[in-house]
Design an enzyme around this catalytic site. Structure first.
Site, PDB file in Angstrom:
ATOM      1  N   ASN A 160      31.857  41.604 -47.170  1.00 49.08           N
ATOM      2  CA  ASN A 160      33.067  42.707 -46.668  1.00 49.08           C
ATOM      3  C   ASN A 160      33.287  42.264 -44.921  1.00 49.08           C
ATOM      4  OD1 ASN A 160      34.521  44.858 -45.569  1.00 49.08           O
ATOM      5  ND2 ASN A 160      32.995  46.394 -45.909  1.00 49.08           N
ATOM      6  N   ARG A 165      35.079  42.755 -50.760  1.00 50.08           N
ATOM      7  CA  ARG A 165      35.872  43.741 -50.602  1.00 50.08           C
ATOM      8  C   ARG A 165      37.193  43.533 -50.096  1.00 50.08           C
ATOM      9  NH1 ARG A 165      36.881  47.725 -45.769  1.00 50.08           N
ATOM     10  NH2 ARG A 165      37.784  49.282 -46.864  1.00 50.08           N
ATOM     11  N   HIS A 221      39.235  53.607 -49.582  1.00 48.11           N
ATOM     12  CA  HIS A 221      37.705  54.297 -50.079  1.00 48.11           C
ATOM     13  C   HIS A 221      37.859  54.403 -51.483  1.00 48.11           C
ATOM     14  CE1 HIS A 221      37.380  56.872 -46.230  1.00 48.11           C
ATOM     15  NE2 HIS A 221      36.730  55.817 -46.021  1.00 48.11           N
ATOM     16  N   ARG A 261      40.856  59.606 -36.446  1.00 45.23           N
ATOM     17  CA  ARG A 261      42.247  59.387 -36.993  1.00 45.23           C
ATOM     18  C   ARG A 261      42.845  60.863 -37.126  1.00 45.23           C
ATOM     19  NH1 ARG A 261      40.254  55.779 -41.361  1.00 45.23           N
ATOM     20  NH2 ARG A 261      40.601  53.799 -40.412  1.00 45.23           N
ATOM     21  N   ARG A 293      27.659  63.945 -35.442  1.00 49.54           N
ATOM     22  CA  ARG A 293      26.435  64.422 -35.049  1.00 49.54           C
ATOM     23  C   ARG A 293      26.291  65.110 -33.532  1.00 49.54           C
ATOM     24  NH1 ARG A 293      23.096  59.300 -37.208  1.00 49.54           N
ATOM     25  NH2 ARG A 293      25.199  58.773 -36.464  1.00 49.54           N
ATOM     26  N   GLY A 326      28.468  59.369 -44.928  1.00 48.25           N
ATOM     27  CA  GLY A 326      27.743  59.855 -43.751  1.00 48.25           C
ATOM     28  C   GLY A 326      27.458  61.343 -43.463  1.00 48.25           C
ATOM     29  N   GLU A 369      26.612  63.043 -46.926  1.00 50.48           N
ATOM     30  CA  GLU A 369      25.323  63.214 -47.538  1.00 50.48           C
ATOM     31  C   GLU A 369      24.093  63.794 -46.474  1.00 50.48           C
ATOM     32  OE1 GLU A 369      24.550  59.108 -48.111  1.00 50.48           O
ATOM     33  OE2 GLU A 369      26.503  58.785 -49.263  1.00 50.48           O
ATOM     34  N   GLU A 418      29.071  51.309 -51.851  1.00 47.98           N
ATOM     35  CA  GLU A 418      30.050  50.465 -52.387  1.00 47.98           C
ATOM     36  C   GLU A 418      29.648  48.938 -52.678  1.00 47.98           C
ATOM     37  OE1 GLU A 418      31.827  52.469 -48.715  1.00 47.98           O
ATOM     38  OE2 GLU A 418      33.719  51.944 -49.497  1.00 47.98           O
TER      39      GLU A 418
HETATM   40  P1  ADP Z   1      31.885  55.045 -41.955  1.00 40.65           P
HETATM   41  O1  ADP Z   1      31.318  54.065 -43.127  1.00 40.65           O
HETATM   42  O2  ADP Z   1      33.179  55.542 -42.249  1.00 40.65           O
HETATM   43  O3  ADP Z   1      31.901  54.382 -40.373  1.00 40.65           O
HETATM   44  P2  ADP Z   1      29.728  56.649 -42.455  1.00 40.65           P
HETATM   45  O4  ADP Z   1      29.800  57.070 -43.873  1.00 40.65           O
HETATM   46  O5  ADP Z   1      28.612  55.781 -41.889  1.00 40.65           O
HETATM   47  O6  ADP Z   1      31.110  56.181 -41.624  1.00 40.65           O
HETATM   48  O7  ADP Z   1      29.515  58.263 -41.575  1.00 40.65           O
HETATM   49  C1  ADP Z   1      29.217  58.150 -40.342  1.00 40.65           C
HETATM   50  C2  ADP Z   1      29.356  59.707 -39.727  1.00 40.65           C
HETATM   51  O8  ADP Z   1      28.322  60.400 -40.440  1.00 40.65           O
HETATM   52  C3  ADP Z   1      29.185  59.845 -38.300  1.00 40.65           C
HETATM   53  O9  ADP Z   1      30.291  60.495 -37.798  1.00 40.65           O
HETATM   54  C4  ADP Z   1      27.803  60.526 -38.103  1.00 40.65           C
HETATM   55  O10 ADP Z   1      27.741  61.298 -37.192  1.00 40.65           O
HETATM   56  C5  ADP Z   1      27.983  61.167 -39.711  1.00 40.65           C
HETATM   57  N1  ADP Z   1      26.707  61.953 -39.780  1.00 40.65           N
HETATM   58  C6  ADP Z   1      25.342  61.388 -39.978  1.00 40.65           C
HETATM   59  N2  ADP Z   1      24.340  62.117 -40.033  1.00 40.65           N
HETATM   60  C7  ADP Z   1      24.841  63.211 -39.672  1.00 40.65           C
HETATM   61  C8  ADP Z   1      24.345  64.607 -39.905  1.00 40.65           C
HETATM   62  N3  ADP Z   1      23.074  64.961 -40.073  1.00 40.65           N
HETATM   63  N4  ADP Z   1      25.264  65.703 -39.636  1.00 40.65           N
HETATM   64  C9  ADP Z   1      26.363  65.555 -39.534  1.00 40.65           C
HETATM   65  N5  ADP Z   1      27.115  64.357 -39.325  1.00 40.65           N
HETATM   66  C10 ADP Z   1      26.291  63.275 -39.566  1.00 40.65           C
END
Ligand code: ADP
Length: 397
Positions: free
Chosen positions: A7, A91, A180, A241, A285, A331, A334, A384
């Site tokens: 990727n 990808r 996505h 965004r 977070r 993120g 999940e 992915e």
């Molecule tokens: P990408 O692949 O689009 O960069 P991810 O799917 O890895 O993003 O998601 C990242 C986001 O998930 C971040 O904003 C992170 O703060 C959020 N995240 C991870 N754990 C938690 C949690 N326990 N509560 C809230 N948000 C979370």
């Protein structure tokens, strides 16, 4: 059979080597700052210590060469020779309207990826560089392109057309593509299996909630609508965004602040969303912690983020005249149990009922709806890389 998944970003390259016998990750890593001073490769192999290799990587080609060395290294390597790699899955962000599924790369495919540079100006050139780097490093080995836009290609015109003069669609293929796609495709397929639904008719909504976020609606595994558009800027509010916005806002701010369209789009892509609204961070977070500590802007930001997800789920349930399953992934999807609970509480009109104790789970495939719930709601970790590897295997077998 081992598949290498690549990727490429404009200055980065992520990779995973996957053993397709048991779909396990044998090694993975990340090359950062390609073409920039201070480039490094972080490599980790199953059962071995992580290593950081600091070495100049002026191009993606040198990055791939370094990855090949790391994979074959005496100490932290996992293969004896590149002969062990059966194929490489890439990808690729944008396939325009030409590709509705993954394809083995040939000169024609590369031409189309090139033709789509306008549509994916940051990613497509990097994706092509990754493919060409692999062709040079492993001549004769099949490369497969897996397009992020492919899943959206089944949308009907009423969903993918913008209400703008038709000439722009005809001349420039301006339409909703959605992104996505690999994740939405993977998670909707897994959701159908996990919930035991009819694979031909199941109505599924997938909420991919990460730093970039999007929602998709699919019937029988085929996308009928999705929230991102010509670019990933449309739809939900995201880490940085804006998502959906009245286009007149752009003109207003540009006039008042003397900004040109590039500066404006940079603001909408990089300085808006959760970051712009909260003024704290793009990371959910940080915003959740601030809201819990009493920061009102952070609380409003979270409310707005979840509110839009609730609206999209409602819109897609209406568009499909029902929904059998809703899956949360990525993120935030999940990990943020509280967010999932808030969203689901607003879906009681659909007959959604979740078990709040079960919902506390993080990052593990789980049915969070109660047996009485009219809609099956689940947490389904996306993967992915595995989806790319599966597509690659299917095409080169
Ligand atoms: P990408 O692949 O689009 O960069 P991810 O799917 O890895 O993003 O998601 C990242 C986001 O998930 C971040 O904003 C992170 O703060 C959020 N995240 C991870 N754990 C938690 C949690 N326990 N509560 C809230 N948000 C979370």
């Amino acid at each position: 059979m081992k598949i290498l998944v690549i990727n490429c970003g404009s200055s980065s390259l992520k990779y995973q080597l996957i053993d397709m016998v048991d779909e396990s990750v044998i090694a993975k890593g990340l090359c950062e700052r390609i073409g920039i001073e201070g480039s490094k490769l972080t490599h980790s192999a199953a059962g071995k210590d992580k290593v950081v290799i600091t070495k100049d990587m002026p191009t993606h080609k040198t990055a791939i060469e370094l990855v090949m060395e790391a994979l074959q290294d005496e100490n932290h390597g996992v293969i004896k020779s590149t002969d062990e790699i059966s194929a490489i899955g890439h990808r690729v962000l944008h396939g325009g309207m030409k590709f509705y599924k993954s394809i083995v790369v040939n000169e024609e495919v590369k031409d189309v990826i090139r033709e789509c540079f306008d549509l994916g100006p940051l990613h497509n050139p990097a994706n092509l560089m990754g493919i060409e780097a692999c062709e040079a490093a492993m001549p004769g080995k099949p490369n497969v392109a897996v397009f992020d836009t492919a899943f959206g290609m089944t949308m009907p015109p009423k969903a993918y057309k913008y209400a703008i003069p038709e000439e722009y669609f005809e001349k420039y293929s301006i339409r909703r593509y959605g992104f996505h796609g690999t994740s939405h495709n993977f998670v909707s397929g897994e959701a159908i299996k996990f919930a035991g639904l009819d694979p031909e008719t199941a109505k599924v909504i997938v909420c991919h909630l990460g730093n970039g976020s999007s929602v998709s609606a699919s019937i029988g595994g085929k996308c009928v609508d999705t929230s991102m558009g010509l670019t990933p800027l449309e739809g939900l509010m995201m880490g940085t965004r804006s998502g959906d916005i009245d286009p007149a806002v752009l003109q207003f701010i540009m006039n008042k602040e003397g900004k040109d369209i590039n500066e404006m789009l940079n603001i909408l892509n990089k300085k808006s969303g959760a970051l712009g609204m909260s003024g704290i961070s793009s990371d959910f977070r940080d915003i959740t912690n601030a809201a819990e500590a009493g920061n009102e802007r952070a609380a409003i930001t979270l409310d707005a983020f979840f509110y839009r997800i609730i609206k999209y789920i409602g819109a897609y349930a209406a568009a499909m005249n029902g929904v059998d399953a809703i899956a949360f992934t990525a993120g935030v999807g999940e990990n943020d149990a509280d967010g999932r609970r808030k969203i689901c509480e607003s879906l009681s009109y659909l007959g959604v009922e979740i078990d709040t104790a079960v919902n506390k789970v993080r990052g593990v495939k789980t049915m969070i709806s109660t047996p009485n719930s009219k809609v099956k709601v689940m947490l389904l970790p996306t993967n992915e890389e595995l989806a790319i590897a599966r597509d690659t295997l299917a095409l080169v077998k």
